[in-house]
Design a protein around this motif. Structure first.
Motif, PDB file in Angstrom:
ATOM      1  N   THR A   5      18.696 -23.202  36.698  1.00  0.00           N
ATOM      2  CA  THR A   5      19.699 -21.703  37.048  1.00  0.00           C
ATOM      3  C   THR A   5      21.106 -23.243  36.985  1.00  0.00           C
ATOM      4  O   THR A   5      20.680 -24.242  36.277  1.00  0.00           O
ATOM      5  N   PRO A   6      22.605 -22.371  37.039  1.00  0.00           N
ATOM      6  CA  PRO A   6      23.186 -23.807  36.380  1.00  0.00           C
ATOM      7  C   PRO A   6      23.745 -25.731  37.436  1.00  0.00           C
ATOM      8  O   PRO A   6      23.461 -26.064  37.337  1.00  0.00           O
ATOM      9  N   ILE A   7      23.395 -24.597  38.629  1.00  0.00           N
ATOM     10  CA  ILE A   7      22.958 -25.513  39.992  1.00  0.00           C
ATOM     11  C   ILE A   7      21.570 -26.167  39.423  1.00  0.00           C
ATOM     12  O   ILE A   7      21.247 -27.995  39.369  1.00  0.00           O
ATOM     13  N   ALA A   8      20.498 -25.583  39.016  1.00  0.00           N
ATOM     14  CA  ALA A   8      19.626 -26.603  38.926  1.00  0.00           C
ATOM     15  C   ALA A   8      19.685 -27.915  37.784  1.00  0.00           C
ATOM     16  O   ALA A   8      19.268 -29.434  37.745  1.00  0.00           O
ATOM     17  N   GLU A   9      20.556 -27.251  36.687  1.00  0.00           N
ATOM     18  CA  GLU A   9      21.021 -28.031  35.724  1.00  0.00           C
ATOM     19  C   GLU A   9      22.055 -29.108  36.247  1.00  0.00           C
ATOM     20  O   GLU A   9      21.229 -30.243  35.677  1.00  0.00           O
ATOM     21  N   GLU A  10      22.617 -29.107  36.830  1.00  0.00           N
ATOM     22  CA  GLU A  10      23.394 -29.757  37.870  1.00  0.00           C
ATOM     23  C   GLU A  10      22.864 -31.273  38.169  1.00  0.00           C
ATOM     24  O   GLU A  10      22.857 -32.472  38.249  1.00  0.00           O
ATOM     25  N   ALA A  11      21.932 -30.721  38.883  1.00  0.00           N
ATOM     26  CA  ALA A  11      21.198 -31.944  39.984  1.00  0.00           C
ATOM     27  C   ALA A  11      20.257 -32.608  39.322  1.00  0.00           C
ATOM     28  O   ALA A  11      20.673 -33.903  39.176  1.00  0.00           O
ATOM     29  N   GLU A  12      19.814 -32.094  37.682  1.00  0.00           N
ATOM     30  CA  GLU A  12      18.798 -32.737  36.739  1.00  0.00           C
ATOM     31  C   GLU A  12      20.170 -34.032  35.998  1.00  0.00           C
ATOM     32  O   GLU A  12      19.936 -35.110  36.033  1.00  0.00           O
ATOM     33  N   ARG A  13      21.176 -33.416  35.861  1.00  0.00           N
ATOM     34  CA  ARG A  13      22.297 -33.991  35.358  1.00  0.00           C
ATOM     35  C   ARG A  13      22.703 -35.659  36.199  1.00  0.00           C
ATOM     36  O   ARG A  13      22.369 -36.404  36.279  1.00  0.00           O
ATOM     37  N   ALA A  14      22.876 -34.827  37.871  1.00  0.00           N
ATOM     38  CA  ALA A  14      23.196 -36.005  38.429  1.00  0.00           C
ATOM     39  C   ALA A  14      21.899 -37.005  39.291  1.00  0.00           C
ATOM     40  O   ALA A  14      22.076 -37.679  38.752  1.00  0.00           O
ATOM     41  N   THR A  15      20.934 -36.162  38.526  1.00  0.00           N
ATOM     42  CA  THR A  15      19.737 -37.266  38.795  1.00  0.00           C
ATOM     43  C   THR A  15      19.623 -38.645  37.692  1.00  0.00           C
ATOM     44  O   THR A  15      19.370 -39.235  37.799  1.00  0.00           O
ATOM     45  N   ARG A  16      19.974 -37.826  36.546  1.00  0.00           N
ATOM     46  CA  ARG A  16      20.180 -38.844  35.583  1.00  0.00           C
ATOM     47  C   ARG A  16      21.006 -40.146  36.000  1.00  0.00           C
ATOM     48  O   ARG A  16      20.789 -40.926  35.331  1.00  0.00           O
ATOM     49  N   VAL A  17      21.912 -40.233  36.153  1.00  0.00           N
ATOM     50  CA  VAL A  17      23.550 -40.481  36.464  1.00  0.00           C
ATOM     51  C   VAL A  17      22.796 -41.678  37.641  1.00  0.00           C
ATOM     52  O   VAL A  17      23.114 -43.153  37.566  1.00  0.00           O
ATOM     53  N   LEU A  18      22.471 -41.267  39.192  1.00  0.00           N
ATOM     54  CA  LEU A  18      22.010 -41.567  40.128  1.00  0.00           C
ATOM     55  C   LEU A  18      20.900 -42.609  39.562  1.00  0.00           C
ATOM     56  O   LEU A  18      21.065 -43.754  40.835  1.00  0.00           O
ATOM     57  N   HIS A  19      20.058 -41.912  39.194  1.00  0.00           N
ATOM     58  CA  HIS A  19      18.936 -43.254  38.867  1.00  0.00           C
ATOM     59  C   HIS A  19      18.172 -43.626  37.364  1.00  0.00           C
ATOM     60  O   HIS A  19      17.454 -42.490  37.154  1.00  0.00           O
ATOM     61  N   PRO A  20      18.889 -44.018  36.646  1.00  0.00           N
ATOM     62  CA  PRO A  20      19.009 -44.419  35.763  1.00  0.00           C
ATOM     63  C   PRO A  20      17.603 -44.312  34.813  1.00  0.00           C
ATOM     64  O   PRO A  20      17.460 -44.464  34.474  1.00  0.00           O
ATOM     65  N   GLU A  21      17.244 -45.062  35.961  1.00  0.00           N
ATOM     66  CA  GLU A  21      15.538 -45.580  35.472  1.00  0.00           C
ATOM     67  C   GLU A  21      14.771 -44.751  35.170  1.00  0.00           C
ATOM     68  O   GLU A  21      13.498 -45.169  34.052  1.00  0.00           O
ATOM     69  N   SER A  22      15.103 -43.294  35.885  1.00  0.00           N
ATOM     70  CA  SER A  22      14.060 -41.675  35.440  1.00  0.00           C
ATOM     71  C   SER A  22      14.707 -41.377  33.947  1.00  0.00           C
ATOM     72  O   SER A  22      14.057 -40.664  32.604  1.00  0.00           O
ATOM     73  N   LEU A  23      16.264 -42.099  32.900  1.00  0.00           N
ATOM     74  CA  LEU A  23      16.155 -41.748  31.638  1.00  0.00           C
ATOM     75  C   LEU A  23      16.115 -42.891  30.385  1.00  0.00           C
ATOM     76  O   LEU A  23      17.417 -43.889  30.834  1.00  0.00           O
ATOM     77  N   GLN A  24      15.301 -43.453  29.397  1.00  0.00           N
ATOM     78  CA  GLN A  24      15.741 -44.598  28.670  1.00  0.00           C
ATOM     79  C   GLN A  24      15.952 -44.167  27.143  1.00  0.00           C
ATOM     80  O   GLN A  24      14.903 -43.034  27.021  1.00  0.00           O
ATOM     81  N   LEU A  25      17.014 -44.249  27.148  1.00  0.00           N
ATOM     82  CA  LEU A  25      17.898 -43.945  25.838  1.00  0.00           C
ATOM     83  C   LEU A  25      17.091 -44.180  24.936  1.00  0.00           C
ATOM     84  O   LEU A  25      16.701 -45.625  25.010  1.00  0.00           O
ATOM     85  N   PRO A  26      16.480 -43.363  23.384  1.00  0.00           N
ATOM     86  CA  PRO A  26      16.395 -44.338  22.237  1.00  0.00           C
ATOM     87  C   PRO A  26      17.791 -44.893  21.952  1.00  0.00           C
ATOM     88  O   PRO A  26      18.284 -45.047  21.607  1.00  0.00           O
ATOM     89  N   ARG A  27      16.932 -46.265  20.621  1.00  0.00           N
ATOM     90  CA  ARG A  27      17.233 -47.394  20.360  1.00  0.00           C
ATOM     91  C   ARG A  27      17.687 -46.859  19.191  1.00  0.00           C
ATOM     92  O   ARG A  27      16.657 -45.658  18.377  1.00  0.00           O
ATOM     93  N   PRO A  28      18.397 -47.206  18.805  1.00  0.00           N
ATOM     94  CA  PRO A  28      19.223 -46.727  17.337  1.00  0.00           C
ATOM     95  C   PRO A  28      18.287 -46.906  16.269  1.00  0.00           C
ATOM     96  O   PRO A  28      17.779 -48.114  16.175  1.00  0.00           O
ATOM     97  N   THR A  29      17.934 -46.278  14.762  1.00  0.00           N
ATOM     98  CA  THR A  29      17.754 -46.990  14.165  1.00  0.00           C
ATOM     99  C   THR A  29      17.385 -48.239  12.783  1.00  0.00           C
ATOM    100  O   THR A  29      17.693 -48.788  12.594  1.00  0.00           O
ATOM    101  N   HIS A  30      19.136 -48.658  13.456  1.00  0.00           N
ATOM    102  CA  HIS A  30      20.189 -49.851  12.686  1.00  0.00           C
ATOM    103  C   HIS A  30      20.911 -49.961  14.007  1.00  0.00           C
ATOM    104  O   HIS A  30      21.544 -48.960  14.092  1.00  0.00           O
ATOM    105  N   ARG A  31      21.328 -51.546  14.126  1.00  0.00           N
ATOM    106  CA  ARG A  31      22.666 -51.513  14.655  1.00  0.00           C
ATOM    107  C   ARG A  31      24.177 -50.749  14.256  1.00  0.00           C
ATOM    108  O   ARG A  31      24.669 -50.580  12.662  1.00  0.00           O
ATOM    109  N   ARG A  32      24.641 -50.410  15.765  1.00  0.00           N
ATOM    110  CA  ARG A  32      25.215 -49.345  15.347  1.00  0.00           C
ATOM    111  C   ARG A  32      27.298 -50.118  15.547  1.00  0.00           C
ATOM    112  O   ARG A  32      27.066 -50.289  17.003  1.00  0.00           O
TER     113      ARG A  32
END
Length: 310
Positions: free
Chosen positions: A22-49
């Motif tokens: 649901t849209p609410i579930a999606e918003e909750a998931e997005r909020a979790t990623r911001v409020l708990h950054p340790e839950s999401l590690q973004l991938p490193r680029p193939t080269h420095r950008r």
């Protein structure tokens, strides 16, 4: 009386394993990623950008986008350097970095007195986020640079591989002043990519042609590796048809260069710099914070796949 089954949202769809999206579930998931950054590690680029954030039109969210994208990447595991190349020092303010006159800054870097590593300061927003501040001394730098040898390449020389290896950064964002002067030219020569924020309003494309022509001139004469890799739509107001028209026009013209994420017009985004913060720390659950995190994730995923232009 309705049965319980009829009370489920009409736009809910199965999400696999019996879950319902649901849209609410999606918003909750997005909020979790911001409020708990340790839950999401973004991938490193193939080269420095190295990305120059440029648009000579003022008020399009250039500095705001620079600091919030940088913070979004940094709090999720990537090392980021922001270079404040605007004499107003707004990026330095948002990242809570000292930029009074006399502070080691990008001005001393440009005239060759100190290195990037000497000028870089860790922001209190994240241990992964560095900033080279801009002081008022930078206001006169364009005049001083005119008489210098290789005046267009001063920043490029400072951003050499050894200096950036010393900081160990994955991303470099260069925040330009709202002009097409020598400071902006230095930023374009120093970068491999240009990120252009475009406001979702009537005059959005005014002046963009001149910016693109300047980028072509830099490509032809100073930096053939430069490309417009990313366009970010900012200040989107979903209540107006105009915002949708501008969005459609920009996507139609620039295609996949435009990020899927659109940054909404947000009071929280505007307020955050007044508290020397990015919106990701000022109000991490706000729509503005979640949108900038989504945009940062898009940028990181493109970089990790080695396809910066999608």
């Amino acid at each position: 009386m309705n049965s319980p089954a009829n009370n489920s949202p009409s736009n809910a769809v199965p999400a696999g394993d019996g879950a319902v999206w649901t849209p609410i579930a999606e918003e909750a998931e997005r909020a979790t990623r911001v409020l708990h950054p340790e839950s999401l590690q973004l991938p490193r680029p193939t080269h420095r950008r190295v990305l120059t954030v440029a648009n000579q039109k003022g008020g399009v969210g250039k500095t705001t986008s620079t600091v919030n994208l940088a913070a979004g990447l940094a709090i999720h595991g990537l090392k980021v350097l922001v270079i404040d190349l605007d004499p107003q020092g707004n990026a330095s303010t948002a990242l809570a970095v000292e930029h009074r006159s006399g502070t080691p800054s990008v001005y001393e870097v440009l005239i060759g007195e100190i290195s990037i590593a000497d000028a870089a300061v860790i922001s209190n927003q994240s241990d992964n986020l560095y900033c080279v501040p801009a002081t008022i001394d930078l206001a006169g730098a364009e005049i001083e640079l005119v008489s210098m040898v290789a005046r267009e390449s001063r920043l490029k020389e400072a951003l050499n591989s050894d200096a950036l290896d010393q900081l160990g950064v994955d991303y470099v964002f260069i925040d330009c002043p709202p002009s097409l002067g020598l400071l902006t030219v230095n930023a374009l020569v120093a970068a491999q990519e240009v990120l252009i924020p475009i406001q979702c309003e009537y005059y959005a494309l005014e002046g963009l042609g001149q910016l693109l022509r300047n980028i072509e001139l830099v490509q032809a004469h100073l930096n053939p590796a430069l490309s417009v890799s990313t366009i970010l739509l900012t200040m989107y107001d979903g209540r107006t048809k105009l915002a949708d028209q501008v969005t459609s026009e920009v996507r139609g013209h620039f295609g996949d260069t435009v990020l899927k994420t659109v940054i909404p017009r947000s009071v929280k985004v505007s307020e955050a710099p007044g508290f020397a913060q990015t919106v990701l720390t000022y109000d991490p659950g706000s729509r503005g914070a979640m949108s900038y995190l989504d945009a940062a994730r898009e940028i990181a995923e493109r970089g990790a796949a080695g396809r910066e232009t999608a």
